[in-house]
Design a protein around this motif. Structure first.
Motif, PDB file in Angstrom:
ATOM      1  N   VAL A 163     -52.521  26.155 -15.214  1.00 36.21           N
ATOM      2  CA  VAL A 163     -51.308  25.434 -14.821  1.00 36.21           C
ATOM      3  C   VAL A 163     -51.620  24.335 -13.812  1.00 36.21           C
ATOM      4  O   VAL A 163     -51.118  23.212 -13.913  1.00 36.21           O
ATOM      5  CB  VAL A 163     -50.276  26.425 -14.245  1.00 36.21           C
ATOM      6  CG1 VAL A 163     -49.052  25.670 -13.719  1.00 36.21           C
ATOM      7  CG2 VAL A 163     -49.854  27.432 -15.303  1.00 36.21           C
ATOM      8  N   ALA A 164     -52.480  24.649 -12.829  1.00 34.86           N
ATOM      9  CA  ALA A 164     -52.802  23.662 -11.789  1.00 34.86           C
ATOM     10  C   ALA A 164     -53.519  22.456 -12.370  1.00 34.86           C
ATOM     11  O   ALA A 164     -53.229  21.305 -12.001  1.00 34.86           O
ATOM     12  CB  ALA A 164     -53.660  24.316 -10.709  1.00 34.86           C
ATOM     13  N   LEU A 165     -54.445  22.695 -13.311  1.00 35.34           N
ATOM     14  CA  LEU A 165     -55.179  21.589 -13.917  1.00 35.34           C
ATOM     15  C   LEU A 165     -54.249  20.730 -14.758  1.00 35.34           C
ATOM     16  O   LEU A 165     -54.356  19.492 -14.753  1.00 35.34           O
ATOM     17  CB  LEU A 165     -56.326  22.137 -14.772  1.00 35.34           C
ATOM     18  CG  LEU A 165     -57.225  21.095 -15.442  1.00 35.34           C
ATOM     19  CD1 LEU A 165     -57.878  20.197 -14.395  1.00 35.34           C
ATOM     20  CD2 LEU A 165     -58.283  21.761 -16.311  1.00 35.34           C
ATOM     21  N   LYS A 166     -53.333  21.342 -15.463  1.00 34.44           N
ATOM     22  CA  LYS A 166     -52.368  20.579 -16.265  1.00 34.44           C
ATOM     23  C   LYS A 166     -51.529  19.678 -15.368  1.00 34.44           C
ATOM     24  O   LYS A 166     -51.271  18.508 -15.696  1.00 34.44           O
ATOM     25  CB  LYS A 166     -51.474  21.535 -17.051  1.00 34.44           C
ATOM     26  CG  LYS A 166     -52.166  22.268 -18.182  1.00 34.44           C
ATOM     27  CD  LYS A 166     -51.205  23.205 -18.894  1.00 34.44           C
ATOM     28  CE  LYS A 166     -51.900  23.952 -20.044  1.00 34.44           C
ATOM     29  NZ  LYS A 166     -50.987  24.875 -20.749  1.00 34.44           N
ATOM     30  N   ARG A 167     -51.104  20.222 -14.234  1.00 31.82           N
ATOM     31  CA  ARG A 167     -50.278  19.434 -13.309  1.00 31.82           C
ATOM     32  C   ARG A 167     -51.058  18.244 -12.748  1.00 31.82           C
ATOM     33  O   ARG A 167     -50.568  17.122 -12.716  1.00 31.82           O
ATOM     34  CB  ARG A 167     -49.806  20.333 -12.168  1.00 31.82           C
ATOM     35  CG  ARG A 167     -48.905  19.627 -11.156  1.00 31.82           C
ATOM     36  CD  ARG A 167     -48.586  20.500  -9.966  1.00 31.82           C
ATOM     37  NE  ARG A 167     -49.804  20.814  -9.213  1.00 31.82           N
ATOM     38  CZ  ARG A 167     -50.296  22.045  -9.075  1.00 31.82           C
ATOM     39  NH1 ARG A 167     -49.707  23.069  -9.659  1.00 31.82           N
ATOM     40  NH2 ARG A 167     -51.405  22.256  -8.379  1.00 31.82           N
TER      41      ARG A 167
END
Length: 483
Positions: A163-167
């Motif tokens: 999720v963090a990388l996508k953001r």
């Protein structure tokens, strides 16, 4: 519908994106599998830079790129893009020789770029190589290091991103598409530890039962600690074995689904997990007698020797497997401070040699059916099948003969009140062993024969019957009859 923007040249990362693995670690493991001594050169190569390290490892190994765990949904997407006329470039921090080998195998990419022994093609250096070719591009990646590339990209494809990388990626560029692999939680790790194989470690309880101390709480606790310690040590070895057997496992009908071979667990996690399990094994063993700890260390040394050398040596491998099973019994005796009898050790070696041959027989039978002449990483040929069956059957009958001689031993007659009852165990053993061999010849045993015997209902009943005979032999039937 494909837009003009989606026809941007697509630069594809290799490790963790196109494949569920890491070519540096794959080649490193192949290097130490071939020659463990070369590991001492790695620090010196590393001093000259990561790109030099990758080049030195890559030129000493030959990876089977056709067997790598490719990301199938993403690979299918790439094939569709290629058919639509999109320009595809494979670009990776792995050594260029390996990157080009993958590209040649897939016949999909217009160009393949990797580290050249001087420049490590990662992060900003990868971005610079891309900008030399295209000012506007789409980049497919999977890790935080790829954020440095996405800063200069016109679009991004995210593969197995959290999720963090996508953001963070979405804050830098347009997201063209995402590919998410289903999360499997801890299941791949449980499979890698092979907890079902811990059943084999119940052999450490055998000396406790034969010493007639099953009612002694202190000795039961010591045997339980020995069981846990051996289980952790064995799991450490299983992880190490799986890391070293990637190529051969990927060619096997069932082993190809193992966690590391299938890319379900990162190889780096395995390299960390194995020593952690080993440390835990010795920590659990600390309250036990020193003799047990020495035997545990000997077991690990022998399994390491087996993993790196002996498993590739014809017949030596099955002899070592039999010895490792016997070591479990010896360790169980050491844990409760008793001396195992000569008869028990002789019986164990013959029996477990036979069962180890069963394991090889099933593998050779598969080779014969698949039309493969020689096993990968082993010293056997498919034509050895009949001879292996002879060796295994002969050893099985020898184990029963040893048990028969044990019954007639003077020490045995002093230990049991009615030793004649022990003769009933002989036909039970003959039935169980010959049944296992028959099922093997029919192709109905596809797992470790020890685990099969421990899970098989018929084998369980036979084992219980043998245990009942041992108990009945401790009853003075003559006195009861005379009364």
């Amino acid at each position: 519908m494909t837009t003009t923007q989606d026809r941007l040249p697509l630069y594809v990362d290799l490790d963790g994106t196109l494949i569920h693995s890491d070519l540096l670690l794959e080649s490193f493991l192949e290097l130490i599998r071939r020659n463990l001594l070369l590991v001492f050169l790695v620090p010196f190569w590393m001093l000259r830079g990561k790109a030099f390290l990758k080049r030195e490892i890559a030129r000493r190994v030959q990876l089977r790129v056709d067997l790598l765990p490719y990301n199938k949904p993403f690979l299918e997407f790439l094939r569709e893009q290629k058919q639509a006329g999109r320009r595809l470039v494979l670009i990776s921090a792995s050594d260029t020789s390996l990157v080009q080998a993958v590209a040649a195998h897939l016949e999909l990419f217009d160009e393949a770029v990797g580290s050249d022994g001087v420049v490590n093609c990662s992060g900003t250096r990868k971005l610079a190589k891309i900008l030399e070719r295209d000012k506007a591009f789409c980049y497919a990646g999977d890790g935080r290091v790829d954020l440095q590339v996405w800063k200069g990209a016109s679009a991004a494809i995210l593969v197995d991103a959290d999720v963090a990388l996508k953001r963070d990626a979405a804050a830098l560029t347009r997201i063209e598409r995402e590919f998410d692999r289903p999360r499997r939680g801890l299941r791949p790790y449980r499979r890698a530890l092979r907890l079902h194989q811990w059943l084999k470690n119940t052999l450490v309880f055998l000396p406790l039962a034969l010493a007639h101390e099953i009612n002694n709480p202190e000795l039961i606790w010591q045997a339980t600690l020995a069981f846990l310690s051996f289980g952790l040590c064995a799991s450490s070895v299983y992880v190490l074995n799986d890391l070293l057997d990637l190529t051969s496992d990927r060619q096997h009908r069932s082993k190809c689904r193992r966690s590391f071979a299938a890319g379900d667990i990162p190889l780096l996690s395995g390299l960390l997990l194995s020593p952690v399990l080993l440390v835990l094994a010795f920590a659990v063993a600390m309250p036990l007698p020193r003799a047990f700890i020495i035997i545990l260390a000997l077991y690990y040394f022998c399994t390491g020797l087996y993993s790196f050398v002996l498993k590739r040596m014809m017949l030596v491998d099955v002899i070592m497997l039999a010895a490792l099973y016997t070591l479990r019994i010896i360790s169980g005796a050491a844990a409760i401070s008793v001396v195992p009898s000569f008869w028990l050790l002789a019986f164990s070696m013959f029996l477990f040699f036979s069962l180890a041959v069963v394991k090889r027989y099933t593998e050779l039978d598969y080779l014969r059916e698949a039309g493969i002449a020689q096993s990968e990483g082993r010293g056997y040929y498919a034509q050895d099948l009949s001879m292996m069956a002879m060796f295994g059957a002969a050893s099985a009958f020898m184990s029963v003969m040893v048990f028969a001689l044990y019954i007639n031993n003077d020490d045995t007659r002093e230990q049991y009140l009615t030793p004649e009852i022990l003769w009933l165990i002989c036909p039970l053993l003959l039935y169980m062993i010959t049944r296992i061999w028959l099922l093997t010849a029919r192709g109905q045993i596809h797992e470790d024969p020890i685990v099969f015997a421990l899970k098989d209902r018929v084998s369980q009943l036979v084992t219980l019957a043998c245990g009942a005979m041992l108990w009945l032999a401790n009853v003075d039937w003559r006195s009861l009859i005379l009364q």
